[in-house]
Design an enzyme around this catalytic site. Structure first.
Site, PDB file in Angstrom:
ATOM      1  N   ALA A  10      -7.380   0.278   7.435  1.00  0.00           N
ATOM      2  CA  ALA A  10      -7.017  -0.142   8.796  1.00  0.00           C
ATOM      3  C   ALA A  10      -6.662  -1.620   8.810  1.00  0.00           C
ATOM      4  CB  ALA A  10      -8.165   0.168   9.757  1.00  0.00           C
ATOM      5  N   GLY A  11      -6.017  -2.057   7.752  1.00  0.00           N
ATOM      6  CA  GLY A  11      -5.580  -3.459   7.673  1.00  0.00           C
ATOM      7  C   GLY A  11      -4.266  -3.645   8.419  1.00  0.00           C
ATOM      8  N   VAL A 118       1.139   4.256   0.088  1.00  0.00           N
ATOM      9  CA  VAL A 118       1.737   2.970   0.470  1.00  0.00           C
ATOM     10  C   VAL A 118       1.186   1.825  -0.392  1.00  0.00           C
ATOM     11  CG1 VAL A 118       2.071   1.344   2.398  1.00  0.00           C
ATOM     12  CG2 VAL A 118       2.067   3.785   2.849  1.00  0.00           C
ATOM     13  N   ARG A 151      15.405  -3.619   4.604  1.00  0.00           N
ATOM     14  CA  ARG A 151      15.676  -5.046   4.355  1.00  0.00           C
ATOM     15  C   ARG A 151      17.145  -5.250   4.003  1.00  0.00           C
ATOM     16  NH1 ARG A 151       9.922  -5.775   1.238  1.00  0.00           N
ATOM     17  NH2 ARG A 151       8.798  -6.465   3.099  1.00  0.00           N
ATOM     18  N   HIS A 175       9.477   0.158  -6.745  1.00  0.00           N
ATOM     19  CA  HIS A 175       9.289  -0.837  -5.687  1.00  0.00           C
ATOM     20  C   HIS A 175       8.877  -2.144  -6.358  1.00  0.00           C
ATOM     21  CE1 HIS A 175       8.542  -2.462  -1.800  1.00  0.00           C
ATOM     22  NE2 HIS A 175       7.246  -2.531  -1.929  1.00  0.00           N
TER      23      HIS A 175
HETATM   24  O1  TXD Z   1       6.469  -0.771   0.573  1.00  0.00           O
HETATM   25  C1  TXD Z   1       5.291  -0.653   0.367  1.00  0.00           C
HETATM   26  N1  TXD Z   1       4.826   0.404  -0.269  1.00  0.00           N
HETATM   27  C2  TXD Z   1       4.332  -1.677   0.842  1.00  0.00           C
HETATM   28  C3  TXD Z   1       3.031  -1.714   0.219  1.00  0.00           C
HETATM   29  C4  TXD Z   1       4.634  -2.529   1.919  1.00  0.00           C
HETATM   30  C5  TXD Z   1       3.682  -3.361   2.427  1.00  0.00           C
HETATM   31  C6  TXD Z   1       2.322  -3.427   1.896  1.00  0.00           C
HETATM   32  N2  TXD Z   1       2.149  -2.697   0.695  1.00  0.00           N
HETATM   33  C7  TXD Z   1       0.782  -2.559   0.153  1.00  0.00           C
HETATM   34  O2  TXD Z   1      -0.034  -1.868   1.095  1.00  0.00           O
HETATM   35  C8  TXD Z   1       0.052  -3.842  -0.101  1.00  0.00           C
HETATM   36  O3  TXD Z   1       0.457  -4.440  -1.312  1.00  0.00           O
HETATM   37  C9  TXD Z   1      -1.372  -3.349  -0.141  1.00  0.00           C
HETATM   38  O4  TXD Z   1      -1.671  -2.799  -1.413  1.00  0.00           O
HETATM   39  C10 TXD Z   1      -1.406  -2.245   0.912  1.00  0.00           C
HETATM   40  C11 TXD Z   1      -2.023  -2.658   2.240  1.00  0.00           C
HETATM   41  O5  TXD Z   1      -1.427  -3.845   2.724  1.00  0.00           O
HETATM   42  P1  TXD Z   1      -2.002  -4.572   4.011  1.00  0.00           P
HETATM   43  O6  TXD Z   1      -1.130  -5.715   4.292  1.00  0.00           O
HETATM   44  O7  TXD Z   1      -2.294  -3.586   5.071  1.00  0.00           O
HETATM   45  O8  TXD Z   1      -3.393  -5.117   3.423  1.00  0.00           O
HETATM   46  P2  TXD Z   1      -4.726  -5.441   4.251  1.00  0.00           P
HETATM   47  O9  TXD Z   1      -4.406  -5.999   5.590  1.00  0.00           O
HETATM   48  O10 TXD Z   1      -5.592  -6.223   3.324  1.00  0.00           O
HETATM   49  O11 TXD Z   1      -5.385  -4.002   4.499  1.00  0.00           O
HETATM   50  C12 TXD Z   1      -5.919  -3.223   3.486  1.00  0.00           C
HETATM   51  C13 TXD Z   1      -7.116  -2.521   4.051  1.00  0.00           C
HETATM   52  C14 TXD Z   1      -8.263  -3.486   4.420  1.00  0.00           C
HETATM   53  O12 TXD Z   1      -8.616  -3.350   5.780  1.00  0.00           O
HETATM   54  C15 TXD Z   1      -9.407  -3.052   3.495  1.00  0.00           C
HETATM   55  O13 TXD Z   1     -10.689  -3.179   4.076  1.00  0.00           O
HETATM   56  C16 TXD Z   1      -9.045  -1.601   3.233  1.00  0.00           C
HETATM   57  O14 TXD Z   1      -7.644  -1.606   3.082  1.00  0.00           O
HETATM   58  N3  TXD Z   1      -9.709  -1.060   2.063  1.00  0.00           N
HETATM   59  C17 TXD Z   1     -10.206   0.206   2.019  1.00  0.00           C
HETATM   60  N4  TXD Z   1     -10.208   1.183   2.922  1.00  0.00           N
HETATM   61  C18 TXD Z   1     -10.824   2.351   2.583  1.00  0.00           C
HETATM   62  N5  TXD Z   1     -11.379   2.547   1.381  1.00  0.00           N
HETATM   63  C19 TXD Z   1     -11.416   1.575   0.432  1.00  0.00           C
HETATM   64  N6  TXD Z   1     -11.995   1.780  -0.747  1.00  0.00           N
HETATM   65  C20 TXD Z   1     -10.796   0.338   0.743  1.00  0.00           C
HETATM   66  N7  TXD Z   1     -10.641  -0.822   0.068  1.00  0.00           N
HETATM   67  C21 TXD Z   1      -9.968  -1.663   0.879  1.00  0.00           C
END
Ligand code: TXD
Length: 313
Positions: A10-11, A118, A151, A175
């Site tokens: 939920a980031g 993702v 993009r 990607h």
């Molecule tokens: O084109 C694409 N595929 C992408 C990929 C485009 C944008 C972002 N991309 C990737 O998505 C980025 O490189 C990251 O690997 C993910 C998530 O990016 P985001 O910007 O949303 O990162 P955040 O804000 O840090 O959110 C990640 C959340 C955060 O709230 C953590 O607490 C949670 O993931 N998290 C987990 N949730 C459940 N279970 C586990 N184990 C866990 N670990 C971390």
């Protein structure tokens, strides 16, 4: 009948995707995050915007995967994002562990769901999810190409001072920096961009597209892009839930298409109710084919790193 999309993580990307899915009235949403209270808090906030936005979508948040039961689609965004100076591959070790944990939980509660990956490095986490879930190839695929083409499309529209949605484009490959934007298959209202833009301008746009993610990371410093990624997720989810059968660039397990097999790579795919329903094979020039092969090799080398780290995949 209500349809449900679960979003793990939920980031920035996960919460924004939840917002788009609810506001586009696509599905009910279940948000899960390991950080205590985070998913609950964001879900509550999103629910409170419903009266103003005018939708009646159910939005739940929890640390527990129980709320994902009965999901039609599960979107996995859990993991860490890039900081300035990092490549997507630098995220491999930590995100592989997170994805493995997520997949185990998802498979237990939603064995019939379609998995949309993702988390970066995208083509590798998708491979891992495919291997660990045991789901068929049609139900495990990744989002990246829709973002990369968005993009590319946005930059073309800016260069031509034209409506972004009139620009159609295609980007193949992994990607990352080895992605393969295809100007030959990019058009504005049916007109090939090669007839509208100078070769040098196209080359600069292609380069900027390749670095599109890094450009944003440099500005944000503490994280990476999320508005456009969330738009891309919502578009793929819509094509699945509404069985639109849109042709969208998707990271799919190749089984001989483009002369490649056993690697996840971005290619045009038909997305419908059954997930990936078809892979479209484009005719490529020698240079394009070579670039795609290079991209596949790059993804393969990252998978090899995963194996070196002890993953039996
Ligand atoms: O084109 C694409 N595929 C992408 C990929 C485009 C944008 C972002 N991309 C990737 O998505 C980025 O490189 C990251 O690997 C993910 C998530 O990016 P985001 O910007 O949303 O990162 P955040 O804000 O840090 O959110 C990640 C959340 C955060 O709230 C953590 O607490 C949670 O993931 N998290 C987990 N949730 C459940 N279970 C586990 N184990 C866990 N670990 C971390």
């Amino acid at each position: 009948m209500r349809v449900k999309v679960s979003i793990i993580g939920a980031g920035q990307v996960g919460a924004t995707a939840a917002l788009r899915i609810a506001e586009q009235d696509l599905a009910d949403v279940a948000l899960v995050d390991v950080v205590k209270g985070l998913a609950r808090g964001k879900a509550l906030d999103l629910r409170q915007s419903a009266p103003v936005e005018g939708h009646a979508r159910r939005i739940e948040g929890s640390e527990s995967y129980r709320i994902c039961k009965g999901s039609d689609v599960v979107v996995v965004t859990a993991g860490v994002a890039r900081k300035p100076g990092m490549s997507r591959d630098d995220l491999l070790q930590i995100n592989a562990k997170i994805v493995a944990e997520v997949i185990e939980n998802v498979v237990a509660v939603a064995p019939e769901a379609i998995l949309l990956m993702v988390t970066n490095p995208l083509d590798v986490t998708t491979y891992l999810a495919y291997k660990l879930s045991g789901f068929p190839r049609s139900r495990v695929f990744g989002m990246a190409g829709v973002l990369d083409t968005a993009r590319f499309r946005a930059f073309i529209a800016e260069a031509l001072n034209t409506a972004p949605e009139d620009v159609q484009a295609m980007v193949l490959g992994g990607h990352g920096d080895t992605m393969v934007p295809l100007p030959r298959y990019s058009t504005v209202s049916g007109i090939p961009i090669t007839q509208l833009l100078d070769r040098k301008v196209i080359r600069a746009i292609v380069q900027r597209t390749r670095q599109g993610g890094a450009e944003i990371v440099k500005y944000l410093k503490t994280g990476s892009a999320y508005y456009a990624p969330a738009s891309a997720i919502a578009q793929m989810v819509a094509s699945i839930l509404k069985d639109q059968k849109r042709i969208l660039p998707t990271s799919v397990l190749l089984t001989g298409q483009y002369g490649l097999r056993n690697v996840f790579l971005g290619v045009p795919a038909v997305l419908g109710a059954r997930g990936v329903e078809k892979v479209i094979e484009l005719q490529l020039s020698v240079a394009e084919r070579k670039a795609l092969k290079r991209s596949a090799e790059h993804v393969r080398s990252t998978v090899a790193q995963l194996k070196q780290l002890g993953w039996e995949v």
